[in-house]
Write a protein that holds these residues in place. Sequence first.
Motif, PDB file in Angstrom:
ATOM      1  N   UNK A  63      -2.395  24.244  16.270  1.00  0.00           N
ATOM      2  CA  UNK A  63      -1.441  25.227  16.789  1.00  0.00           C
ATOM      3  C   UNK A  63      -2.114  26.349  17.587  1.00  0.00           C
ATOM      4  N   UNK A  64      -3.280  26.811  17.114  1.00  0.00           N
ATOM      5  CA  UNK A  64      -3.935  27.931  17.798  1.00  0.00           C
ATOM      6  C   UNK A  64      -4.312  27.546  19.230  1.00  0.00           C
ATOM      7  N   UNK A  65      -4.401  26.237  19.489  1.00  0.00           N
ATOM      8  CA  UNK A  65      -4.771  25.780  20.830  1.00  0.00           C
ATOM      9  C   UNK A  65      -3.562  25.222  21.587  1.00  0.00           C
ATOM     10  N   UNK A  66      -2.630  24.611  20.847  1.00  0.00           N
ATOM     11  CA  UNK A  66      -1.453  24.024  21.501  1.00  0.00           C
ATOM     12  C   UNK A  66      -0.422  25.136  21.674  1.00  0.00           C
ATOM     13  N   UNK A  67      -0.685  26.025  22.582  1.00  0.00           N
ATOM     14  CA  UNK A  67       0.184  27.178  22.824  1.00  0.00           C
ATOM     15  C   UNK A  67      -0.256  27.773  24.155  1.00  0.00           C
ATOM     16  N   UNK A  68       0.633  28.549  24.761  1.00  0.00           N
ATOM     17  CA  UNK A  68       0.315  29.117  26.074  1.00  0.00           C
ATOM     18  C   UNK A  68      -0.810  30.150  25.975  1.00  0.00           C
ATOM     19  N   UNK A  73      -0.536  39.032  25.034  1.00  0.00           N
ATOM     20  CA  UNK A  73       0.379  39.621  24.038  1.00  0.00           C
ATOM     21  C   UNK A  73       1.061  38.505  23.261  1.00  0.00           C
ATOM     22  N   UNK A  74       1.523  37.487  23.979  1.00  0.00           N
ATOM     23  CA  UNK A  74       2.203  36.375  23.321  1.00  0.00           C
ATOM     24  C   UNK A  74       1.274  35.701  22.314  1.00  0.00           C
ATOM     25  N   UNK A  75       0.062  35.374  22.744  1.00  0.00           N
ATOM     26  CA  UNK A  75      -0.821  34.626  21.832  1.00  0.00           C
ATOM     27  C   UNK A  75      -1.297  35.486  20.661  1.00  0.00           C
ATOM     28  N   UNK A  76      -1.342  36.797  20.858  1.00  0.00           N
ATOM     29  CA  UNK A  76      -1.743  37.666  19.747  1.00  0.00           C
ATOM     30  C   UNK A  76      -0.584  37.872  18.770  1.00  0.00           C
ATOM     31  N   UNK A  77       0.618  37.966  19.290  1.00  0.00           N
ATOM     32  CA  UNK A  77       1.755  38.324  18.425  1.00  0.00           C
ATOM     33  C   UNK A  77       2.365  37.128  17.704  1.00  0.00           C
ATOM     34  N   UNK A  78       2.316  35.943  18.343  1.00  0.00           N
ATOM     35  CA  UNK A  78       2.951  34.781  17.703  1.00  0.00           C
ATOM     36  C   UNK A  78       2.128  34.348  16.491  1.00  0.00           C
ATOM     37  N   UNK A  79       2.807  34.054  15.385  1.00  0.00           N
ATOM     38  CA  UNK A  79       2.102  33.607  14.180  1.00  0.00           C
ATOM     39  C   UNK A  79       2.482  32.176  13.873  1.00  0.00           C
ATOM     40  N   UNK A  80       1.490  31.288  13.883  1.00  0.00           N
ATOM     41  CA  UNK A  80       1.731  29.896  13.501  1.00  0.00           C
ATOM     42  C   UNK A  80       1.572  29.787  11.993  1.00  0.00           C
ATOM     43  N   UNK A  88       9.780  21.741  14.407  1.00  0.00           N
ATOM     44  CA  UNK A  88      10.764  22.846  14.411  1.00  0.00           C
ATOM     45  C   UNK A  88      10.094  24.164  14.783  1.00  0.00           C
ATOM     46  N   UNK A  89       8.837  24.325  14.386  1.00  0.00           N
ATOM     47  CA  UNK A  89       8.134  25.575  14.700  1.00  0.00           C
ATOM     48  C   UNK A  89       7.765  25.629  16.189  1.00  0.00           C
ATOM     49  N   UNK A  90       7.369  24.481  16.732  1.00  0.00           N
ATOM     50  CA  UNK A  90       7.024  24.449  18.166  1.00  0.00           C
ATOM     51  C   UNK A  90       8.277  24.701  19.005  1.00  0.00           C
ATOM     52  N   UNK A  91       9.405  24.155  18.530  1.00  0.00           N
ATOM     53  CA  UNK A  91      10.662  24.379  19.255  1.00  0.00           C
ATOM     54  C   UNK A  91      11.053  25.863  19.182  1.00  0.00           C
ATOM     55  N   UNK A 227      -7.905  34.048   7.606  1.00  0.00           N
ATOM     56  CA  UNK A 227      -9.184  34.428   8.245  1.00  0.00           C
ATOM     57  C   UNK A 227      -9.404  33.625   9.528  1.00  0.00           C
ATOM     58  N   UNK A 228      -8.979  32.362   9.489  1.00  0.00           N
ATOM     59  CA  UNK A 228      -9.144  31.496  10.669  1.00  0.00           C
ATOM     60  C   UNK A 228      -8.318  32.033  11.829  1.00  0.00           C
ATOM     61  N   UNK A 229      -7.073  32.395  11.518  1.00  0.00           N
ATOM     62  CA  UNK A 229      -6.192  32.939  12.546  1.00  0.00           C
ATOM     63  C   UNK A 229      -6.786  34.234  13.120  1.00  0.00           C
ATOM     64  N   UNK A 230      -7.275  35.096  12.219  1.00  0.00           N
ATOM     65  CA  UNK A 230      -7.822  36.387  12.673  1.00  0.00           C
ATOM     66  C   UNK A 230      -9.043  36.162  13.557  1.00  0.00           C
ATOM     67  N   UNK A 231      -9.887  35.243  13.142  1.00  0.00           N
ATOM     68  CA  UNK A 231     -11.086  34.935  13.930  1.00  0.00           C
ATOM     69  C   UNK A 231     -10.700  34.384  15.305  1.00  0.00           C
ATOM     70  N   UNK A 232      -9.753  33.462  15.306  1.00  0.00           N
ATOM     71  CA  UNK A 232      -9.329  32.850  16.568  1.00  0.00           C
ATOM     72  C   UNK A 232      -8.773  33.923  17.500  1.00  0.00           C
ATOM     73  N   UNK A 233      -7.942  34.786  16.944  1.00  0.00           N
ATOM     74  CA  UNK A 233      -7.289  35.799  17.779  1.00  0.00           C
ATOM     75  C   UNK A 233      -8.297  36.822  18.301  1.00  0.00           C
TER      76      UNK A 233
END
Length: 538
Positions: A63-68, A73-80, A88-91, A227-233
């Motif tokens: 998910x962290x990669x399959x996204x715009x 702002x979008x990639x920082x704010x959206x939470x997978x 359903x989440x991708x939709x 932690x993974x999400x935080x590191x990625x972001x």
Amino acid sequence: MKASSQPAAGLDVVIVGAGFGGLYAIHKFRQQGLKVRAFEAGDGVGGTWYWNRYPGARCDVESMEYSYSFSNELQQEWKWSEKYAQQSEILRYANHVADRFELRDAIQFSTRVVSAAFDSASSLWTIRTDQGDTVSARFFVVAGGCLSLPRMPDFPGRDSFQGKLYHTGTWPHEGVDFTRMRVGVIGTGSSGIQVIPRIAEQAKQLTVFQRTANFSLPAWNTPMPAEYEAWFKAYYPARREKARYSSAGIANHPTPDKGALEVSDELRAKVYEAGWAHGGPGFTRIYKDILSNEKANETMAEFVRNKIRQKVKDPAVAAMLTPTDHAIGTKRICVDTDYYETYNRDNVKLVNVREHPIEAITPKGIRTTEKEHELDAIVFATGYDAVTGAILNIDIRVDGGPSLAEKWAHGPKTYLGLMTAGYPNMFMVTGPGSPSVLTNMITSIEQHIEWIADCLRYLGQKGIRRMEAQPDFEEAWVRHVNEVADTTLFPRANSWYTGANIPGKPRVFLPYVGGHGVYRMKCADVAFKGYEGFTLQA
Ligand code: NA7
């Protein structure tokens, strides 16, 4: 839900599709002041993720990669919520993007483009839809998706079945309850491999009709580790840039410098175990020659075959599930959750339809050359007319000349997968001859839309009305795409990458296998040279 509020006159661009390609095209082109209208067959945005609502549908890119990446702002704010997002989440994400960037008023939903005709005198495309619309625009951008035209094999008696028929790619929005049912699934590609474990949990009896055993790797999906999400972001811009110059448009994929046969058997076994424990599609990129050297490939294939044998208790079923007819990764690699384990359940049966092909669908079920299987529901997980299907589903002509389908009768011809000679001012998003389905689709979509947007700006600045791929550059590109494919093991497999899944479809390796980063540089180079290989006319 029809939402178009734009006048038909004076359009700059008509876009086919409001999936991830169409949505970004609307946003990007509008930012440049262009007037756009998109037509979308579904009654909502999301493309693939709008249609594929079958249980278990999930992306096999993290998910962290399959996204715009176009909006920080979008990639920082959206939470997978999970490592691999479910449909359903991708939709939900696609809908969020449509709302956040106010894209809906450019989209006419529940409308399919049926024809597009270019008139050289006016340099305009006229687009017609199944709802009776006729609109004209200077440019025509096809973002109809690479896997959007479902394929339902024409078994005799199909319409006589008295139970319910489903295709994974056109799943009912209200869902399906298989409780107490005897269900048959035809097909064991990515869709079958995802849907089978979920149906098995619900159905009374599940019978899987398998023609070709596929390699599948474990996803080891989990809720998104904080932690993974935080590191990625924290490193998002750098990760995205890495993805843009990587082979598959995925920053997390390994970038090996060694071949599988350059290391000892012991080390290789350890590396495979570690890769297996990590899971996901990057596994086939652990060594640089897996997809190009038969012997190297065989070391990995055998490793995975042994995993299948360990997971499946019945040796006869394990043997049926063990792929032997293609090199690992040369048919689209699958990523699963509990796929092989599902065959250890008492309510799941595997039928080998290569040995005993399906003869007919009967009122009661499926008849193979061996016997009739009685069923209450049949799920077709039989795939798509991939890459060219959605393009050729539209009757596309220039000055009343031959259709694009006629031009491509022996296989698609494009220059860079972006344009096709003889069809001016028409762009394809992730078209044949571009890396598309071999990559993270969103990385490839962004690259294409940005290239097209830059090109449209250039044409505007220079007062150019007509842009067209030159036939000799197109020929050279087609040759190059084939030459690069032939350095790999890909073309040997009977896969949808080669059109082999559609009877009568010309056998051509459809995507560009040279790698996303390499391709991106080629496209940038062409633009830098004033759109080399394209004829530009004022
Ligand atoms: P795929 O990968 O094309 O898989 C289709 C499956 O259906 C595959 O196992 C086929 O067997 C099987 N199939 C197709 N026609 C028949 C007939 N006539 N009889 C028996 N079995 C048949 O489609 P998916 O939807 O799973 O995945 C498409 C992509 O979507 C996927 O790769 C991801 O990128 C997302 P075959 O292998 O042709 O023998």
